[in-house]
Scaffold this motif. Structure first.
Motif, PDB file in Angstrom:
ATOM      1  N   PHE A   1       0.839  -1.199   0.000  1.00 39.88           N
ATOM      2  CA  PHE A   1       0.000   0.000   0.000  1.00 39.88           C
ATOM      3  C   PHE A   1       0.880   1.258   0.000  1.00 39.88           C
ATOM      4  O   PHE A   1       0.697   2.160  -0.811  1.00 39.88           O
ATOM      5  CB  PHE A   1      -0.918  -0.007   1.225  1.00 39.88           C
ATOM      6  CG  PHE A   1      -1.862   1.154   1.271  1.00 39.88           C
ATOM      7  CD1 PHE A   1      -3.054   1.118   0.579  1.00 39.88           C
ATOM      8  CD2 PHE A   1      -1.553   2.293   2.011  1.00 39.88           C
ATOM      9  CE1 PHE A   1      -3.931   2.199   0.615  1.00 39.88           C
ATOM     10  CE2 PHE A   1      -2.418   3.371   2.052  1.00 39.88           C
ATOM     11  CZ  PHE A   1      -3.606   3.318   1.350  1.00 39.88           C
ATOM     12  N   TYR A   2       1.859   1.283   0.886  1.00 37.62           N
ATOM     13  CA  TYR A   2       2.689   2.490   0.976  1.00 37.62           C
ATOM     14  C   TYR A   2       3.625   2.645  -0.215  1.00 37.62           C
ATOM     15  O   TYR A   2       3.931   3.766  -0.620  1.00 37.62           O
ATOM     16  CB  TYR A   2       3.439   2.523   2.310  1.00 37.62           C
ATOM     17  CG  TYR A   2       2.502   2.898   3.437  1.00 37.62           C
ATOM     18  CD1 TYR A   2       1.909   4.162   3.458  1.00 37.62           C
ATOM     19  CD2 TYR A   2       2.152   2.004   4.438  1.00 37.62           C
ATOM     20  CE1 TYR A   2       1.011   4.510   4.447  1.00 37.62           C
ATOM     21  CE2 TYR A   2       1.248   2.343   5.441  1.00 37.62           C
ATOM     22  CZ  TYR A   2       0.680   3.603   5.431  1.00 37.62           C
ATOM     23  OH  TYR A   2      -0.217   3.949   6.400  1.00 37.62           O
ATOM     24  N   LEU A   3       4.054   1.526  -0.791  1.00 37.72           N
ATOM     25  CA  LEU A   3       4.860   1.617  -2.016  1.00 37.72           C
ATOM     26  C   LEU A   3       4.051   2.306  -3.110  1.00 37.72           C
ATOM     27  O   LEU A   3       4.545   3.184  -3.829  1.00 37.72           O
ATOM     28  CB  LEU A   3       5.286   0.218  -2.474  1.00 37.72           C
ATOM     29  CG  LEU A   3       5.956   0.147  -3.855  1.00 37.72           C
ATOM     30  CD1 LEU A   3       7.313   0.832  -3.833  1.00 37.72           C
ATOM     31  CD2 LEU A   3       6.103  -1.288  -4.331  1.00 37.72           C
ATOM     32  N   THR A   4       2.772   1.908  -3.207  1.00 37.85           N
ATOM     33  CA  THR A   4       1.905   2.484  -4.230  1.00 37.85           C
ATOM     34  C   THR A   4       1.685   3.975  -3.992  1.00 37.85           C
ATOM     35  O   THR A   4       1.819   4.783  -4.913  1.00 37.85           O
ATOM     36  CB  THR A   4       0.545   1.757  -4.229  1.00 37.85           C
ATOM     37  OG1 THR A   4       0.804   0.353  -4.290  1.00 37.85           O
ATOM     38  CG2 THR A   4      -0.298   2.165  -5.395  1.00 37.85           C
ATOM     39  N   ILE A   5       1.377   4.326  -2.738  1.00 36.19           N
ATOM     40  CA  ILE A   5       1.152   5.732  -2.405  1.00 36.19           C
ATOM     41  C   ILE A   5       2.413   6.559  -2.642  1.00 36.19           C
ATOM     42  O   ILE A   5       2.348   7.711  -3.066  1.00 36.19           O
ATOM     43  CB  ILE A   5       0.749   5.875  -0.921  1.00 36.19           C
ATOM     44  CG1 ILE A   5      -0.496   5.074  -0.629  1.00 36.19           C
ATOM     45  CG2 ILE A   5       0.529   7.331  -0.558  1.00 36.19           C
ATOM     46  CD1 ILE A   5      -1.696   5.607  -1.300  1.00 36.19           C
ATOM     47  N   SER A   6       3.568   5.950  -2.358  1.00 37.62           N
ATOM     48  CA  SER A   6       4.806   6.723  -2.455  1.00 37.62           C
ATOM     49  C   SER A   6       5.037   7.202  -3.881  1.00 37.62           C
ATOM     50  O   SER A   6       5.708   8.202  -4.113  1.00 37.62           O
ATOM     51  CB  SER A   6       6.000   5.898  -1.967  1.00 37.62           C
ATOM     52  OG  SER A   6       6.230   4.847  -2.852  1.00 37.62           O
ATOM     53  N   SER A   7       4.442   6.500  -4.843  1.00 34.46           N
ATOM     54  CA  SER A   7       4.584   6.919  -6.224  1.00 34.46           C
ATOM     55  C   SER A   7       3.943   8.287  -6.471  1.00 34.46           C
ATOM     56  O   SER A   7       4.328   9.003  -7.396  1.00 34.46           O
ATOM     57  CB  SER A   7       3.940   5.875  -7.137  1.00 34.46           C
ATOM     58  OG  SER A   7       4.323   6.087  -8.459  1.00 34.46           O
ATOM     59  N   LEU A   8       2.972   8.645  -5.623  1.00 32.61           N
ATOM     60  CA  LEU A   8       2.355   9.970  -5.743  1.00 32.61           C
ATOM     61  C   LEU A   8       3.209  11.034  -5.082  1.00 32.61           C
ATOM     62  O   LEU A   8       3.121  12.214  -5.398  1.00 32.61           O
ATOM     63  CB  LEU A   8       0.967   9.978  -5.081  1.00 32.61           C
ATOM     64  CG  LEU A   8      -0.122   9.142  -5.702  1.00 32.61           C
ATOM     65  CD1 LEU A   8      -1.383   9.234  -4.858  1.00 32.61           C
ATOM     66  CD2 LEU A   8      -0.402   9.633  -7.098  1.00 32.61           C
TER      67      LEU A   8
ATOM     68  N   PRO B   1      -1.325   4.690  -9.059  1.00 34.90           N
ATOM     69  CA  PRO B   1      -1.707   4.959  -7.671  1.00 34.90           C
ATOM     70  C   PRO B   1      -3.107   5.550  -7.549  1.00 34.90           C
ATOM     71  O   PRO B   1      -3.874   5.150  -6.668  1.00 34.90           O
ATOM     72  CB  PRO B   1      -0.669   5.974  -7.190  1.00 34.90           C
ATOM     73  CG  PRO B   1       0.420   5.957  -8.157  1.00 34.90           C
ATOM     74  CD  PRO B   1      -0.086   5.405  -9.428  1.00 34.90           C
TER      75      PRO B   1
END
Lengths: 284, 270
Positions: free
Chosen positions: B106-113, B151
């Protein structure tokens, strides 16, 4: 069958995670690596040197660029928040029919689905030397010759960024406000709270998660900006993003990478600071 | 609603009106200015009225190669849209159950933003050059766009599945459907209206993306890059005409998506 159920989520999430691993994690690792490499005048060569970082921290020009970037972040953040909060409040609490809420919110959203570059260009007729703003000011007698500073200035950069990014602040605040239980507000009214007290004690605290998410967007978007800075300042102002772009233009990959690493660290620091205020997973 | 509206309503409504004017004012200006006669300039007043500049956009030698840049951006948008929809539906389904490592992903995905766009562009550019692969709009730029569209799509899908009522699927299984039948005949039609939104998002984010493409488009520009290049050397209303045309295209897409959304959700109610 039990095994299959256990492994299923991993298979489902694998393709997307692979994209982020290949095109986000590895590239950032590569940036980190290259930031320690040497620049030989026309290409990069593997090394381990802190020279790139030392060059950044010892150069007044680079430091001024960083400060200029922070300045843009702070000003744009403040203005978008000042615009977004009342807009979101109006949509969430004053517009009472769901249909109208959706329609008005869509009106705010549509421009954000069009090209940023076009939206920047669209300020030229307003801000240019013979633009609407100068013509109006001259007609009113405020000034008797056109003011050059509107287009190609920090003012134009900030104006365009607010124009480009305010939805990123409005949408999360609106989302938070829509979740506020109307009974809370009614109860406060019955207990004799003033409008100001309701704002301060109920709506603002419950809108904080939305403000935090909006702020993260603004910080991230403005920190890495270069197109707006380049176009709206006419190359007269600078930002770290623009600096990186220029260095890539002259093939100085290691310097660009070192700048990118610092930019990323500062951005992450700001984001983690904001995240301490809010658990974003609760907001979905 | 017989309740009298407070003063704050009118003040905020006026503020909202001003904001809408701020959003749409500049665009209506370039729309009007792109309809000038051949003697038109970049600022008001309008000089004549014609479709001269709109036609001028398609004259290759005057304003760069708009048509093929548009074709590339259009194809790229479709690719990004298809991949984004497919991957985010799969990932969204994975997140319906709690699994070990789900927080990390989840945080890997968000970090892309959270990673500034210029870093994605720079990083992919470096990786491609280290591996000796040429940058192309359909390889490196596609990769850069996905880090931006996925994301958003993922967050939307997690939200959609959070609100999804699992009893439809249970009913389908009770009636003897297998997993794939349940997916194609029950789940997918039910989430279809949301997929339109995800698809529209994927396409337009890609179609308009500038920064993430800027360092890795390769030898052929996408449309936003082509337009950015024109801002420095085109000083005629052709620039506005191009803006009018591409924005009209965006509006058309939004219109099609809204119509499709209405059609699909109407079908579900009826």
């Amino acid at each position: 069958m039990k095994n299959w159920k256990n492994i299923q989520p991993y298979l489902l999430v694998a393709p997307q995670t692979l994209v982020f691993f290949l095109f986000l994690v590895i590239p950032i690792a590569a940036i980190l690596m290259v930031s320690f490499w040497e620049f030989t005048g026309y290409s990069m060569s593997p090394a381990f040197t802190w020279d790139n970082y030392a060059a950044i921290f010892s150069s007044p020009v680079y430091l001024a660029t960083y400060i200029n970037t922070f300045k843009f972040v702070a000003i744009v953040w403040l203005i978008t928040l000042a615009i977004a909060y009342p807009i979101a409040y109006f949509l969430a609490f004053h517009v009472t029919s769901l249909r109208w809420q959706i329609v008005l919110f869509l009106i705010c959203t549509i421009p954000f689905l069009t090209s940023n570059i076009i939206r920047m260009i669209s300020w030229i007729p307003f801000l240019g030397r013979e633009g609407v703003l100068n013509q109006t000011l001259m007609a009113l007698g405020v000034t008797n010759q056109p003011i050059e500073m509107f287009l190609f200035s920090d003012f134009a950069v900030v104006l365009a960024m607010v124009h480009l990014y305010s939805l990123f602040m409005i949408a999360p605040i609106f989302n938070s406000m829509m979740r506020i239980d109307r009974a809370l507000v009614a109860a406060a009214e019955d207990a004799g709270a003033s409008g100001w007290q309701i704002q301060k004690e109920i709506i603002l605290p419950l809108a904080v998660p939305g403000i935090a998410i909006g702020s993260i967007f603004i910080v991230t978007l403005v920190m890495g900006e270069f197109a707006t800075v380049r176009l709206m300042s006419g190359g007269q102002s600078s930002s770290v993003g623009y600096l990186i772009r220029t260095q890539i233009g002259s093939l100085q990959y290691p310097m660009a990478a070192a700048n990118a690493v610092i930019l990323l660290l500062v951005t992450l620091l700001l984001v983690f600071g904001i995240l301490r205020a809010v658990d974003i997973r609760k907001e979905l | 609603m017989s309740k009298k509206r407070p003063l704050s309503f009118y003040l905020l409504a006026a503020f909202f009106g001003l904001f809408v004017l701020f959003l749409y004012g500049p665009f209506s200006a370039i729309f009007l200015l792109s309809l000038q006669g051949p003697e038109g300039q970049l600022t008001f007043p309008m000089r004549g009225f014609s479709f001269y500049w709109l036609g001028e956009v398609f004259q290759q030698q005057r304003v760069g190669d708009f048509v093929s840049a548009f074709q590339r951006s259009f194809l790229l948008g479709l690719l990004v849209m298809a991949i984004t929809v497919a991957l985010s539906v799969l990932a969204g389904m994975a997140f319906r159950s709690k699994f070990w490592g789900s927080n990390l992903i989840f945080y890997l995905t968000i970090s892309s933003l959270i990673v500034p766009s210029i870093l994605v562009s720079l990083g992919i550019g470096i990786v491609f050059s280290l591996l000796g692969i040429d940058n192309q709009w359909y390889s490196s730029a596609l990769a850069g766009h996905l880090t931006w569209t996925l994301p958003f799509a993922f967050l939307i899908m997690v939200g959609v599945f959070n609100r999804f009522n699992p009893s439809y699927e249970e009913a389908s299984r009770d009636l003897g459907a297998n997993d794939s039948q349940t997916f194609w005949q029950i789940l997918l039609p039910l989430i279809a209206p949301s997929l339109i939104g995800v698809g529209l998002f994927g396409f337009t984010l890609s179609y308009d993306e500038f920064t993430r493409t800027s360092l890795i488009s390769g030898e052929n520009n996408t449309l936003p890059l082509e337009i950015f290049g024109m801002t420095t050397n085109v000083t005629t209303p052709a620039l506005y005409a191009l803006g009018t045309l591409t924005t009209a295209f965006s509006f058309l897409l939004i219109g099609v998506a809204v119509a499709a959304f209405q059609l699909l959700s109407h079908r579900q109610e009826g």
